[in-house]
Design a protein around this motif. Structure first.
Motif, PDB file in Angstrom:
ATOM      1  N   ARG A   1       0.888  -1.164   0.000  1.00 65.82           N
ATOM      2  CA  ARG A   1       0.000   0.000   0.000  1.00 65.82           C
ATOM      3  C   ARG A   1       0.923   1.210   0.000  1.00 65.82           C
ATOM      4  NH1 ARG A   1      -3.127  -2.461   5.123  1.00 65.82           N
ATOM      5  NH2 ARG A   1      -1.083  -1.889   5.960  1.00 65.82           N
ATOM      6  N   GLN A   2       0.700   2.100  -0.910  1.00 64.20           N
ATOM      7  CA  GLN A   2       1.597   3.249  -1.045  1.00 64.20           C
ATOM      8  C   GLN A   2       1.779   3.986   0.278  1.00 64.20           C
ATOM      9  OE1 GLN A   2       0.227   6.251  -3.744  1.00 64.20           O
ATOM     10  NE2 GLN A   2       2.159   7.358  -3.784  1.00 64.20           N
ATOM     11  N   ALA A   3       0.712   4.132   1.040  1.00 66.59           N
ATOM     12  CA  ALA A   3       0.762   4.917   2.270  1.00 66.59           C
ATOM     13  C   ALA A   3       1.717   4.333   3.313  1.00 66.59           C
ATOM     14  CB  ALA A   3      -0.634   5.032   2.874  1.00 66.59           C
ATOM     15  N   ASP A   4       2.078   3.046   3.180  1.00 65.03           N
ATOM     16  CA  ASP A   4       2.948   2.399   4.160  1.00 65.03           C
ATOM     17  C   ASP A   4       4.428   2.542   3.847  1.00 65.03           C
ATOM     18  OD1 ASP A   4       0.883   1.320   5.809  1.00 65.03           O
ATOM     19  OD2 ASP A   4       0.543  -0.240   4.305  1.00 65.03           O
ATOM     20  N   LEU A   5       4.767   2.971   2.659  1.00 63.74           N
ATOM     21  CA  LEU A   5       6.161   3.001   2.240  1.00 63.74           C
ATOM     22  C   LEU A   5       6.651   4.437   2.094  1.00 63.74           C
ATOM     23  CD1 LEU A   5       5.312   0.049   1.540  1.00 63.74           C
ATOM     24  CD2 LEU A   5       7.003   0.137  -0.283  1.00 63.74           C
ATOM     25  N   PRO A   6       7.515   4.896   2.973  1.00 65.08           N
ATOM     26  CA  PRO A   6       7.982   6.286   2.898  1.00 65.08           C
ATOM     27  C   PRO A   6       8.568   6.656   1.539  1.00 65.08           C
ATOM     28  CG  PRO A   6       8.652   5.292   4.977  1.00 65.08           C
ATOM     29  CD  PRO A   6       8.061   4.185   4.144  1.00 65.08           C
ATOM     30  N   TRP A   7       9.237   5.715   0.877  1.00 69.72           N
ATOM     31  CA  TRP A   7       9.894   6.042  -0.388  1.00 69.72           C
ATOM     32  C   TRP A   7       8.918   6.170  -1.552  1.00 69.72           C
ATOM     33  CZ3 TRP A   7       9.986   2.559  -4.546  1.00 69.72           C
ATOM     34  CH2 TRP A   7       9.606   1.241  -4.265  1.00 69.72           C
ATOM     35  N   LEU A   8       7.659   5.756  -1.336  1.00 69.34           N
ATOM     36  CA  LEU A   8       6.644   5.913  -2.381  1.00 69.34           C
ATOM     37  C   LEU A   8       5.778   7.151  -2.165  1.00 69.34           C
ATOM     38  CD1 LEU A   8       5.385   2.256  -2.975  1.00 69.34           C
ATOM     39  CD2 LEU A   8       6.772   3.657  -4.509  1.00 69.34           C
ATOM     40  N   LEU A   9       6.055   7.895  -1.125  1.00 71.33           N
ATOM     41  CA  LEU A   9       5.284   9.103  -0.823  1.00 71.33           C
ATOM     42  C   LEU A   9       6.079  10.344  -1.207  1.00 71.33           C
ATOM     43  CD1 LEU A   9       3.996   8.013   2.693  1.00 71.33           C
ATOM     44  CD2 LEU A   9       2.719   7.979   0.540  1.00 71.33           C
ATOM     45  N   GLY A  10       5.374  11.424  -1.461  1.00 67.49           N
ATOM     46  CA  GLY A  10       6.053  12.667  -1.818  1.00 67.49           C
ATOM     47  C   GLY A  10       6.608  12.613  -3.234  1.00 67.49           C
ATOM     48  N   PRO A  11       7.411  13.606  -3.599  1.00 70.49           N
ATOM     49  CA  PRO A  11       7.958  13.655  -4.961  1.00 70.49           C
ATOM     50  C   PRO A  11       8.886  12.477  -5.233  1.00 70.49           C
ATOM     51  CG  PRO A  11       8.224  15.766  -3.819  1.00 70.49           C
ATOM     52  CD  PRO A  11       7.804  14.773  -2.792  1.00 70.49           C
ATOM     53  N   MET A  12       8.984  12.081  -6.487  1.00 67.25           N
ATOM     54  CA  MET A  12       9.925  11.026  -6.858  1.00 67.25           C
ATOM     55  C   MET A  12      11.348  11.450  -6.535  1.00 67.25           C
ATOM     56  SD  MET A  12       9.028   8.865 -10.273  1.00 67.25           S
ATOM     57  CE  MET A  12       9.394  10.191 -11.374  1.00 67.25           C
ATOM     58  N   GLN A  13      12.128  10.477  -6.066  1.00 71.20           N
ATOM     59  CA  GLN A  13      13.540  10.692  -5.761  1.00 71.20           C
ATOM     60  C   GLN A  13      14.384   9.794  -6.662  1.00 71.20           C
ATOM     61  OE1 GLN A  13      14.478  13.041  -3.523  1.00 71.20           O
ATOM     62  NE2 GLN A  13      12.314  13.490  -3.170  1.00 71.20           N
ATOM     63  N   PRO A  14      15.652  10.130  -6.888  1.00 70.10           N
ATOM     64  CA  PRO A  14      16.497   9.239  -7.689  1.00 70.10           C
ATOM     65  C   PRO A  14      16.568   7.847  -7.053  1.00 70.10           C
ATOM     66  CG  PRO A  14      17.565  11.364  -7.371  1.00 70.10           C
ATOM     67  CD  PRO A  14      16.362  11.356  -6.480  1.00 70.10           C
ATOM     68  N   ARG A  15      16.332   6.823  -7.864  1.00 70.76           N
ATOM     69  CA  ARG A  15      16.348   5.451  -7.382  1.00 70.76           C
ATOM     70  C   ARG A  15      17.246   4.610  -8.280  1.00 70.76           C
ATOM     71  NH1 ARG A  15      14.567   5.669  -2.247  1.00 70.76           N
ATOM     72  NH2 ARG A  15      12.756   7.035  -2.126  1.00 70.76           N
ATOM     73  N   ILE A  16      17.668   3.480  -7.727  1.00 74.93           N
ATOM     74  CA  ILE A  16      18.570   2.590  -8.449  1.00 74.93           C
ATOM     75  C   ILE A  16      17.954   2.103  -9.761  1.00 74.93           C
ATOM     76  CG2 ILE A  16      17.776   0.499  -7.261  1.00 74.93           C
ATOM     77  CD1 ILE A  16      20.723  -0.349  -7.076  1.00 74.93           C
ATOM     78  N   PHE A  17      16.618   2.012  -9.787  1.00 76.05           N
ATOM     79  CA  PHE A  17      15.927   1.489 -10.969  1.00 76.05           C
ATOM     80  C   PHE A  17      15.324   2.594 -11.829  1.00 76.05           C
ATOM     81  CE2 PHE A  17      13.588   0.652  -6.974  1.00 76.05           C
ATOM     82  CZ  PHE A  17      12.635   1.646  -7.052  1.00 76.05           C
ATOM     83  N   GLY A  18      15.681   3.848 -11.574  1.00 80.63           N
ATOM     84  CA  GLY A  18      15.236   4.940 -12.432  1.00 80.63           C
ATOM     85  C   GLY A  18      13.870   5.472 -12.049  1.00 80.63           C
ATOM     86  N   PRO A  19      13.233   6.242 -12.945  1.00 81.46           N
ATOM     87  CA  PRO A  19      11.918   6.819 -12.663  1.00 81.46           C
ATOM     88  C   PRO A  19      10.890   5.721 -12.366  1.00 81.46           C
ATOM     89  CG  PRO A  19      12.906   7.829 -14.599  1.00 81.46           C
ATOM     90  CD  PRO A  19      13.758   6.653 -14.255  1.00 81.46           C
ATOM     91  N   TYR A  20      10.030   5.979 -11.395  1.00 76.02           N
ATOM     92  CA  TYR A  20       9.132   4.915 -10.929  1.00 76.02           C
ATOM     93  C   TYR A  20       7.696   5.387 -10.740  1.00 76.02           C
ATOM     94  CZ  TYR A  20      10.348   7.171  -6.465  1.00 76.02           C
ATOM     95  OH  TYR A  20      10.567   8.079  -5.457  1.00 76.02           O
ATOM     96  N   GLU A  21       7.321   6.437 -11.455  1.00 73.93           N
ATOM     97  CA  GLU A  21       5.969   6.970 -11.320  1.00 73.93           C
ATOM     98  C   GLU A  21       4.884   5.901 -11.506  1.00 73.93           C
ATOM     99  OE1 GLU A  21       3.139   9.508 -10.265  1.00 73.93           O
ATOM    100  OE2 GLU A  21       5.260  10.090 -10.326  1.00 73.93           O
ATOM    101  N   PRO A  22       5.012   4.973 -12.464  1.00 70.59           N
ATOM    102  CA  PRO A  22       3.937   3.982 -12.662  1.00 70.59           C
ATOM    103  C   PRO A  22       3.688   3.060 -11.463  1.00 70.59           C
ATOM    104  CG  PRO A  22       5.309   4.120 -14.618  1.00 70.59           C
ATOM    105  CD  PRO A  22       6.013   4.896 -13.548  1.00 70.59           C
TER     106      PRO A  22
END
Length: 294
Positions: free
Chosen positions: A13-34
């Motif tokens: 659930r998106q609400a449970d994961l801090p890294w899925l909240l707020g603006p996108m941040q640089p990640r090892i796997f690239g852009p992850y908006e979807p």
């Protein structure tokens, strides 16, 4: 081939994961908006069941560390409600003085089969996750990883090539623990020098009989499903570890950023010789994660 086991997937659930909240941040796997949204078990089953997946291993997805038991409870409830058998690799902080109170709490849930605390660190800050490059050699971590044997838990090991010597030392120091290398060692440097360093490190890991390797996450640095790349990594890893020490994982929904489950399975099936498929897609995962036997 009997039912396929997916040894590495996530739901959330998106609400449970801090890294899925707020603006996108640089990640090892690239852009992850979807995937910056809920990814429930029902959607995972729509993705994986047509490929013949009959059982799967959930791997911790970086909830806030203090909520690691909530994560286990959420996944257990999803398994209960869906009727789909799911084993769990949970989070525990392996750098505390004594991890056993955390392991006692995890062991209360019969679905928990192991622990992952990500150790991967890279000079490239976009690929950096752990607090330092050499945590595998930390005495506290070594002692705590060794304690996993008391619970029958495995340790999901996530390192880059430059960290593999230390990881091999960790495995040697904890011979009663099974280590599950994430994503075939995360080859990110495809230069001749980078490939050579990866192969050298993988050979060190393969020399430790208590390390197995997941064939998973191979699109991470390419940001695509490349059958030629999958074929190379799978072949090299199989040659070093043997089929009885290799296991398939989808890394969904991360890989869903660039491919479908069907295309991903097709790439791995093409890469794994027919005689090795039963081990890679079923038997190794069942043994390592102590899954039910049909």
């Amino acid at each position: 081939m009997t039912g396929l086991v997916d040894s590495h997937f996530h739901i959330w659930r998106q609400a449970d994961l801090p890294w899925l909240l707020g603006p996108m941040q640089p990640r090892i796997f690239g852009p992850y908006e979807p995937i910056r949204r809920d990814y429930p078990v029902a959607e995972y089953l729509e993705d994986c069941r047509p490929a013949g997946v009959t059982e799967a291993v959930y791997v911790q997805a970086n909830w806030a560390p203090a909520r690691h038991l909530d994560e286990v409870a959420y996944v257990s409830q999803a398994s209960d409600e869906s009727g789909f058998p799911i084993a769990i690799v949970a989070y525990a902080d392996m750098l505390v003085d004594d991890v056993r109170p955390q392991l006692d709490a995890l062991a209360a849930n019969q679905r928990v089969r192991g622990v992952r605390m990500q150790l991967h660190w890279h000079e490239n800050t976009l690929y950096r996750f752990a607090s330092g490059p050499d945590l595998a050699r930390d005495p506290k971590l070594t002692a705590n990883v060794g304690r996993l044997a008391e619970y029958g838990f495995s340790f999901d090991l996530q390192v880059f090539a430059g960290q593999m010597a230390g990881a091999a030392e960790l495995a040697a120091a904890c011979p009663k623990v099974t280590f599950v290398l994430q994503h075939a060692g995360m080859l990110e440097d495809l230069s001749p020098e980078g490939i050579a360093a990866w192969r050298e490190g993988m050979a060190l890991l393969a020399a430790q009989p208590n390390i197995v390797s997941k064939l998973s996450g191979l699109g991470t640095f390419l940001r695509r499903n490349d059958p030629e790349h999958v074929g190379y990594i799978d072949a090299q890893t199989l040659a070093l570890f043997g089929a009885e020490r290799c296991l398939f994982g989808s890394n969904f929904p991360i890989e869903k950023l660039w491919t479908s489950y069907a295309e991903l399975i097709a790439a791995h099936l093409a890469a794994v010789p027919e005689g090795a498929r039963e081990a890679v897609f079923n038997e190794t995962a069942r043994r390592v994660y102590r899954l039910r036997q049909d």
